[in-house]
Design an enzyme around this catalytic site. Structure first.
Site, mmCIF file in Angstrom:
data_model
loop_
_atom_site.group_PDB
_atom_site.id
_atom_site.type_symbol
_atom_site.label_atom_id
_atom_site.label_comp_id
_atom_site.label_asym_id
_atom_site.label_seq_id
_atom_site.Cartn_x
_atom_site.Cartn_y
_atom_site.Cartn_z
ATOM 1 N N LYS A 47 0.826 -1.209 0.000
ATOM 2 C CA LYS A 47 0.000 0.000 0.000
ATOM 3 C C LYS A 47 0.862 1.262 0.000
ATOM 4 O O LYS A 47 0.628 2.190 -0.776
ATOM 5 C CB LYS A 47 -0.932 0.020 1.220
ATOM 6 C CG LYS A 47 -1.924 1.151 1.151
ATOM 7 C CD LYS A 47 -2.601 1.425 2.465
ATOM 8 C CE LYS A 47 -1.722 2.275 3.343
ATOM 9 N NZ LYS A 47 -2.323 2.693 4.596
ATOM 10 N N ASP A 63 -6.331 1.162 0.668
ATOM 11 C CA ASP A 63 -6.321 1.446 2.105
ATOM 12 C C ASP A 63 -7.626 0.922 2.710
ATOM 13 O O ASP A 63 -8.446 0.313 2.015
ATOM 14 C CB ASP A 63 -6.108 2.945 2.364
ATOM 15 C CG ASP A 63 -7.395 3.718 2.243
ATOM 16 O OD1 ASP A 63 -8.290 3.261 1.503
ATOM 17 O OD2 ASP A 63 -7.541 4.752 2.901
#
Ligand code: SF4
Length: 227
Positions: A134, A152
């Site tokens: 991420k 996320d």
């Protein structure tokens, strides 16, 4: 029109992206400096973007935002500066270790790490401590180096509720699925808009489904209406 186009169209009408609400984007627009964006993104892990931005500004003021400055300051000063971002001990360790690697392997210049094939760059980034998929994707997408949808907590939650991805899907499965849903040039915007929607309407607890512009497209909403 695909479902991705329709989701994007509706969210664009609903939200205006304010850079200050996204610490990585804000830092990129202010500096165009990948190391600063890296620091901002690491600081934003498991905290709000506001807290991360405050910590970033304090770190800049008290220590400096370059690999040599962070290395030279040492653990205690870095910890003190970023305390407000939470998890400051582990984040400080990551920043120091990442700074050391950038100095030793890349001559202190993070642009050297970002040269070459995008997938290899992503792999190299993920060799830095504190950088998982991420964080790498946020940095690379924000800087326009790759076009993906960083996953996320908001992005995952909304995608699952809409029925675009299966619950419990791995990070890579969600990312690849969202790459199919959103065209390359809209993926960064989709990431930002989904975060805005997750913060304001599709909250983790008690989502405001009645007010949601996506409710007629949403699997979760259809299910709760049935019960
Ligand atoms: S209808 Fe509810 S669950 Fe579905 S996207 Fe909107 S707020 Fe989220």
């Amino acid at each position: 029109m695909t479902v991705g186009d329709e989701v994007l169209r509706r969210l664009r009408m609903q939200y205006r992206i304010q850079a200050e609400e996204y610490v990585s984007l804000y830092t990129h627009l202010q500096s165009r400096d990948p190391f600063r964006v890296l620091v901002a993104t690491i600081l934003s892990q498991n905290t709000t973007d506001k807290a991360a931005l405050n910590a970033l500004k304090t770190l800049e003021r008290d220590v400096g935002l370059s690999p040599p400055a962070i290395l030279g300051a040492g653990r205690r000063r870095v910890e003190k500066a970023i305390r407000m971002a939470g998890m400051y001990r582990s984040k400080s360790q990551c920043l120091l270790e990442a700074s050391r690697i950038i100095v030793e392997r890349y001559g202190g210049d993070m642009w050297n790490l970002l040269k070459g094939d995008a997938e290899e760059v992503r792999e190299r980034l993920m060799e830095l401590p504190g950088v998982g998929g991420k964080t790498a994707d946020v940095l690379l997408t924000t800087m326009g180096i790759i076009h993906t949808v960083p996953v996320d907590t908001h992005v995952r939650r909304i995608s699952t509720r809409l029925g675009l991805v299966d619950e419990g899907a791995s990070y890579e499965m969600v990312r690849k699925r969202l790459e199919d849903v959103f065209s390359a040039n809209s993926r960064h915007l989709a990431h930002l808009l989904l975060i805005a929607h997750g913060r304001r309407v599709c909250r983790a607890r008690r989502p405001l489904c009645g007010d949601c512009v996506l409710n007629d497209l949403c699997k979760y909403y259809k299910e709760i209406r049935k019960n």
